[in-house]
Write an enzyme that holds these catalytic residues in place. Sequence first.
Site, short mmCIF file in Angstrom:
data_model
loop_
_atom_site.label_atom_id
_atom_site.label_comp_id
_atom_site.label_asym_id
_atom_site.label_seq_id
_atom_site.Cartn_x
_atom_site.Cartn_y
_atom_site.Cartn_z
N CYS B 197 -2.42 -5.63 1.19
CA CYS B 197 -1.22 -4.86 0.84
C CYS B 197 -0.85 -3.97 2.03
O CYS B 197 0.31 -3.81 2.38
CB CYS B 197 -1.48 -3.97 -0.38
SG CYS B 197 -2.16 -4.82 -1.82
N HIS B 201 2.58 -2.95 4.10
CA HIS B 201 3.18 -1.71 3.59
C HIS B 201 2.60 -0.45 4.22
O HIS B 201 2.99 0.65 3.87
CB HIS B 201 3.10 -1.69 2.07
CG HIS B 201 3.84 -2.85 1.46
ND1 HIS B 201 5.22 -2.92 1.47
CD2 HIS B 201 3.41 -4.00 0.88
CE1 HIS B 201 5.60 -4.06 0.88
NE2 HIS B 201 4.52 -4.73 0.53
N ARG B 240 5.76 -7.16 -9.32
CA ARG B 240 5.80 -7.10 -7.85
C ARG B 240 4.44 -7.47 -7.25
O ARG B 240 4.36 -8.13 -6.23
CB ARG B 240 6.22 -5.70 -7.40
CG ARG B 240 6.64 -5.65 -5.94
CD ARG B 240 7.91 -6.44 -5.71
NE ARG B 240 8.15 -6.74 -4.31
CZ ARG B 240 7.78 -7.87 -3.71
NH1 ARG B 240 7.14 -8.80 -4.38
NH2 ARG B 240 8.06 -8.08 -2.44
N CYS B 244 3.81 -10.40 -4.52
CA CYS B 244 3.17 -10.18 -3.21
C CYS B 244 1.97 -11.11 -3.05
O CYS B 244 1.77 -11.68 -1.97
CB CYS B 244 2.74 -8.72 -3.07
SG CYS B 244 4.06 -7.62 -2.55
#
Lengths: 117, 283, 103
Positions: B197, B201, B240, B244
């Site tokens: 992640c 991000h 979401r 992802c």
Amino acid sequence: MNLRASMLGLSLLAGLGVAGVGQAATPAQIAAGQKIAETTTLGNCDACHMFTGATEAGNVGPALQNVKSMVPNRKEFYAIIYDEEARNPQTVMPAFGKNHILSPEQINDVIDFMYTK
Amino acid sequence: MRLIIMALMGASFALFGSLASARAATPINPQADMKAFQGYFLKRFPKVPLAAYVNGPYNFSKSEADQWKQIMEFPPYQFALDTGKSVFNTKFPNGKDYASCFPNGGVGIAQNYPMFDPKTGRVVTLGIAINRCRVANGLKKLKLTTGPMADILAYMTSTSDGKPINVVVPNNPKALAAYRAGKEYFYSRRGQLNFSCASCHVQEAGMHLRGNVLAPALGMTAAFPLYRSKWGNMGTLVRRFIGCNKKVHSVPAKPDSAAYRDLAYFLTYMNNGLPVSGPGARP
Amino acid sequence: MRKTAMMAVAAIMFAPLMAQAGGPSKANSAKAIASAAARIKIAAGMNDQWLATLAAFKAANAAQAKGDFALAQSKAMTAATLANLSIQQASAQKKLWVNEVIK
């Protein structure tokens, strides 16, 4: 142990992958490389890299211009696409070869295409 | 080739062996993590004030921000919000309602979720709490990703609009373990494309993946549930997560899995102090 | 030219593996599928299954059902290879993730 094992794997496969060194790329190989580079489910290169002709390219990775001077050594270029994490642990570039996303032949086609940029 | 496979298998066995030692206790300090997390982004993007992170990608692209302003004249989540409000206020067949399951009748409480439940020792997201309420009243669980669940979440979240996010990690070994598991999930690379992640991000936050801005992890949970133009309807945070995971060519976890509960727990805790701003709208 | 050369090299390199696994037969491909299933189970337990692993495994089972044992065996071997890579990735990440943490 782990590092040595993957280095062995890398060198064996890199040796296999660059079998085509010294031969000029054919237009068919370059066209195949372009298709791989621009197809989301294959190379998807333009998601992260800008290169001429790419539409809606991203900027996560460096722009690919004058690629021959960026990575003049084809073997090194192959290693970057094969498993850049082995060279740079911080990279977010997927290991296209090691993780079987692209075949050695597909990687070579991408290199042929990128060398026209 | 056989040699390589054998070498790789040997390497993985060696790693299995050292698993236990790698898991050796590192101190868990959520408060310090949160300060460092917020400080990292504030230092990296000095022009973006803390509260503005709830607006995600719009801080990083003028064209996306301009489009957003236009879209928000008629918010695309309005229908979900209205539907959610009427569903929330409709009595169950047994005469009770959603309000009876929550403190303060379910109004203005979304900022406290995900919450650790000491009885089950698990993290409970607001969506899972809504499903618990339904089951307690003889109704079936709703899908956690979209549809009626997203509508109810849109309404409940809207009643917390502007309240500071206030997730609590109590000094309970299971709560701390859940927080730590969420943190490990967030920072671990996975999938054939080998991304965590954090790869997108944190490390590449603010950059463009094709035409889209990679939103910083800070503020990310604040605007959910949200209407995403790409989806053409509403979706929850879990939806979401699933998207992802698939994007990095990884098989997603189950919507109510411990993995996603713990990830939501960690990620929302990192946003403590930021204002709730859901439901939201994204490209 | 490049392609043929590479296929020849690949054939030589894969030959011992195929010989070890046994030629295509219903029993051998079933064995390959079973061993892939075991690796897939481990990867799932580590929260790191790849989409391509399950796709190859599905293709192996479909080929097995149709009686194409050579294809079933090769797809099962692909699935096992991919599962092993994801297991290796998950094991490595158990140590590496802390390097990515914002401090």
